[in-house]
Scaffold this motif. Sequence first.
Motif, PDB file in Angstrom:
ATOM      1  N   ILE A   1       0.899  -1.174  -0.083  1.00  0.00           N
ATOM      2  CA  ILE A   1       0.108   0.118  -0.190  1.00  0.00           C
ATOM      3  C   ILE A   1       0.744   1.007   0.054  1.00  0.00           C
ATOM      4  O   ILE A   1       2.005   1.377   0.835  1.00  0.00           O
ATOM      5  CB  ILE A   1      -0.872  -0.007   1.445  1.00  0.00           C
ATOM      6  CG1 ILE A   1      -1.866  -1.061   1.129  1.00  0.00           C
ATOM      7  CG2 ILE A   1      -1.643   1.281   1.249  1.00  0.00           C
ATOM      8  CD1 ILE A   1      -2.657  -1.330   2.325  1.00  0.00           C
ATOM      9  N   ASN A   2       0.611   2.002  -0.999  1.00  0.00           N
ATOM     10  CA  ASN A   2       1.388   3.198  -1.096  1.00  0.00           C
ATOM     11  C   ASN A   2       0.567   4.517  -0.930  1.00  0.00           C
ATOM     12  O   ASN A   2      -0.246   4.954  -1.763  1.00  0.00           O
ATOM     13  CB  ASN A   2       2.010   3.354  -2.642  1.00  0.00           C
ATOM     14  CG  ASN A   2       2.955   4.786  -2.797  1.00  0.00           C
ATOM     15  OD1 ASN A   2       3.023   5.391  -1.620  1.00  0.00           O
ATOM     16  ND2 ASN A   2       3.663   4.940  -3.809  1.00  0.00           N
ATOM     17  N   THR A   3       0.601   4.945   0.469  1.00  0.00           N
ATOM     18  CA  THR A   3       0.030   6.229   0.856  1.00  0.00           C
ATOM     19  C   THR A   3       0.908   7.429   0.716  1.00  0.00           C
ATOM     20  O   THR A   3       0.545   8.347   1.231  1.00  0.00           O
ATOM     21  CB  THR A   3      -0.453   6.184   2.506  1.00  0.00           C
ATOM     22  OG1 THR A   3       0.717   6.051   3.100  1.00  0.00           O
ATOM     23  CG2 THR A   3      -1.411   4.879   2.487  1.00  0.00           C
ATOM     24  N   GLY A   4       2.096   7.145   0.206  1.00  0.00           N
ATOM     25  CA  GLY A   4       3.076   8.252   0.226  1.00  0.00           C
ATOM     26  C   GLY A   4       3.936   8.590   1.501  1.00  0.00           C
ATOM     27  O   GLY A   4       4.522   9.606   1.571  1.00  0.00           O
ATOM     28  N   CYS A   5       3.708   7.848   2.345  1.00  0.00           N
ATOM     29  CA  CYS A   5       4.267   8.010   3.758  1.00  0.00           C
ATOM     30  C   CYS A   5       5.298   6.651   3.963  1.00  0.00           C
ATOM     31  O   CYS A   5       5.578   6.540   5.055  1.00  0.00           O
ATOM     32  CB  CYS A   5       3.311   8.130   4.798  1.00  0.00           C
ATOM     33  SG  CYS A   5       2.025   9.539   4.756  1.00  0.00           S
ATOM     34  N   ALA A   6       6.005   6.240   3.191  1.00  0.00           N
ATOM     35  CA  ALA A   6       6.935   5.061   3.330  1.00  0.00           C
ATOM     36  C   ALA A   6       7.773   5.163   2.094  1.00  0.00           C
ATOM     37  O   ALA A   6       7.790   5.473   1.183  1.00  0.00           O
ATOM     38  CB  ALA A   6       6.228   4.038   3.490  1.00  0.00           C
TER      39      ALA A   6
ATOM     40  N   LEU B   1      -7.450   9.309   1.548  1.00  0.00           N
ATOM     41  CA  LEU B   1      -7.648   8.620   0.218  1.00  0.00           C
ATOM     42  C   LEU B   1      -8.503   7.198   0.280  1.00  0.00           C
ATOM     43  O   LEU B   1      -8.340   6.741  -0.456  1.00  0.00           O
ATOM     44  CB  LEU B   1      -6.016   8.079   0.114  1.00  0.00           C
ATOM     45  CG  LEU B   1      -5.114   9.354  -0.008  1.00  0.00           C
ATOM     46  CD1 LEU B   1      -3.358   8.516   0.013  1.00  0.00           C
ATOM     47  CD2 LEU B   1      -5.259  10.172  -1.437  1.00  0.00           C
ATOM     48  N   GLY B   2      -9.206   7.046   1.499  1.00  0.00           N
ATOM     49  CA  GLY B   2      -9.982   5.828   1.603  1.00  0.00           C
ATOM     50  C   GLY B   2      -9.385   4.566   2.018  1.00  0.00           C
ATOM     51  O   GLY B   2     -10.104   3.722   1.861  1.00  0.00           O
ATOM     52  N   TRP B   3      -7.976   4.734   2.354  1.00  0.00           N
ATOM     53  CA  TRP B   3      -7.574   3.503   2.778  1.00  0.00           C
ATOM     54  C   TRP B   3      -8.402   2.881   4.335  1.00  0.00           C
ATOM     55  O   TRP B   3      -8.108   1.641   4.266  1.00  0.00           O
ATOM     56  CB  TRP B   3      -6.122   3.617   2.849  1.00  0.00           C
ATOM     57  CG  TRP B   3      -5.426   3.798   1.780  1.00  0.00           C
ATOM     58  CD1 TRP B   3      -4.584   4.798   0.920  1.00  0.00           C
ATOM     59  CD2 TRP B   3      -5.187   2.443   0.783  1.00  0.00           C
ATOM     60  NE1 TRP B   3      -4.191   4.356  -0.065  1.00  0.00           N
ATOM     61  CE2 TRP B   3      -4.428   3.184  -0.316  1.00  0.00           C
ATOM     62  CE3 TRP B   3      -5.274   1.215   0.885  1.00  0.00           C
ATOM     63  CZ2 TRP B   3      -4.224   2.414  -1.460  1.00  0.00           C
ATOM     64  CZ3 TRP B   3      -5.186   0.506  -0.280  1.00  0.00           C
ATOM     65  CH2 TRP B   3      -4.606   1.089  -1.386  1.00  0.00           C
ATOM     66  N   ASP B   4      -8.542   3.871   4.835  1.00  0.00           N
ATOM     67  CA  ASP B   4      -9.410   3.389   6.239  1.00  0.00           C
ATOM     68  C   ASP B   4     -10.355   2.308   5.767  1.00  0.00           C
ATOM     69  O   ASP B   4     -10.289   1.183   6.607  1.00  0.00           O
ATOM     70  CB  ASP B   4      -9.458   4.409   7.087  1.00  0.00           C
ATOM     71  CG  ASP B   4     -10.591   5.280   6.466  1.00  0.00           C
ATOM     72  OD1 ASP B   4     -10.580   5.409   5.183  1.00  0.00           O
ATOM     73  OD2 ASP B   4     -11.400   6.072   7.060  1.00  0.00           O
ATOM     74  N   ALA B   5     -11.342   2.533   5.090  1.00  0.00           N
ATOM     75  CA  ALA B   5     -12.489   1.636   4.824  1.00  0.00           C
ATOM     76  C   ALA B   5     -11.928   0.296   4.171  1.00  0.00           C
ATOM     77  O   ALA B   5     -12.466  -0.776   4.488  1.00  0.00           O
ATOM     78  CB  ALA B   5     -13.490   2.325   4.026  1.00  0.00           C
ATOM     79  N   ALA B   6     -11.107   0.452   3.223  1.00  0.00           N
ATOM     80  CA  ALA B   6     -10.347  -0.581   2.549  1.00  0.00           C
ATOM     81  C   ALA B   6      -9.825  -1.771   3.325  1.00  0.00           C
ATOM     82  O   ALA B   6      -9.796  -2.808   3.255  1.00  0.00           O
ATOM     83  CB  ALA B   6      -9.448   0.064   1.362  1.00  0.00           C
ATOM     84  N   ILE B   7      -8.936  -1.105   4.332  1.00  0.00           N
ATOM     85  CA  ILE B   7      -7.996  -1.871   5.254  1.00  0.00           C
ATOM     86  C   ILE B   7      -9.216  -2.494   6.379  1.00  0.00           C
ATOM     87  O   ILE B   7      -9.094  -3.750   6.761  1.00  0.00           O
ATOM     88  CB  ILE B   7      -7.049  -1.044   6.011  1.00  0.00           C
ATOM     89  CG1 ILE B   7      -5.952  -0.625   4.814  1.00  0.00           C
ATOM     90  CG2 ILE B   7      -6.449  -1.843   7.273  1.00  0.00           C
ATOM     91  CD1 ILE B   7      -4.954   0.234   5.669  1.00  0.00           C
TER      92      ILE B   7
ATOM     93  N   ALA C   1      -9.526   0.482  -3.987  1.00  0.00           N
ATOM     94  CA  ALA C   1     -10.308  -0.399  -4.326  1.00  0.00           C
ATOM     95  C   ALA C   1      -9.741  -1.662  -4.878  1.00  0.00           C
ATOM     96  O   ALA C   1     -10.217  -2.466  -5.127  1.00  0.00           O
ATOM     97  CB  ALA C   1     -11.073   0.168  -5.555  1.00  0.00           C
ATOM     98  N   LYS C   2      -8.277  -1.433  -5.107  1.00  0.00           N
ATOM     99  CA  LYS C   2      -7.819  -2.647  -5.843  1.00  0.00           C
ATOM    100  C   LYS C   2      -7.096  -3.660  -4.533  1.00  0.00           C
ATOM    101  O   LYS C   2      -6.966  -4.853  -5.043  1.00  0.00           O
ATOM    102  CB  LYS C   2      -6.299  -2.403  -6.587  1.00  0.00           C
ATOM    103  CG  LYS C   2      -6.763  -1.611  -7.697  1.00  0.00           C
ATOM    104  CD  LYS C   2      -5.426  -1.252  -8.588  1.00  0.00           C
ATOM    105  CE  LYS C   2      -5.638  -0.900  -9.824  1.00  0.00           C
ATOM    106  NZ  LYS C   2      -4.403  -0.499 -10.636  1.00  0.00           N
TER     107      LYS C   2
END
Length: 196
Positions: free
Chosen positions: A5-10, A59-65, A33-34
Amino acid sequence: MIAIINTGCANINSVRFAFERLGVKPEVIIDPAKLAHFDRAILPGVGHAKVAMERLTALGWDAAINDYQKPLMGICLGMQLLCDSTEEGNISCLGKIPGDVSALDVKGLTAPHMGWNNLTHCVKHPLTANISRNDQVYFVHSFAHSVNDTTLAQGEYGQCFSAIVAKDNYAGMQFHPERSAKVGATLLQNFVNWTL
């Protein structure tokens, strides 16, 4: 297949290269979504928890995770974001790993905790297979998860803290397995092999 997962923080590349050395070809994804299409996932992270958590949410990662039902592991800050809350910015996190993250009480030692240190009190689990007490891994952190029932291995730097945690399909490593030589490679292979 493994998603990173690339959130731009790593630093994504070091994690990707570590898996490639194991013969595994992960895919870096930027679209939440992927995530559901992958067999397992890595949430790496560096930087400030509040900034990273705000970015995850925006970015919506919280719901996906939250909806992900397969193995997902956080590394360093990524692990902390899987916990209930953190003192770094005094924010609620994803709540997948019970327990809170607080500033390390280094008791006069140099902060942040940076460098090689032992793993201790390893609990038998697929993620700790072939890992023994006093195996060393590479840490860079100022905040840590308190030891509780989700702790699979501990570290100690001024105080005891969780080095590896797991709850259901979620796991975390406070250190950087991708920078931890043979021990780190073993731990990443354990994650690849982990079945629920």
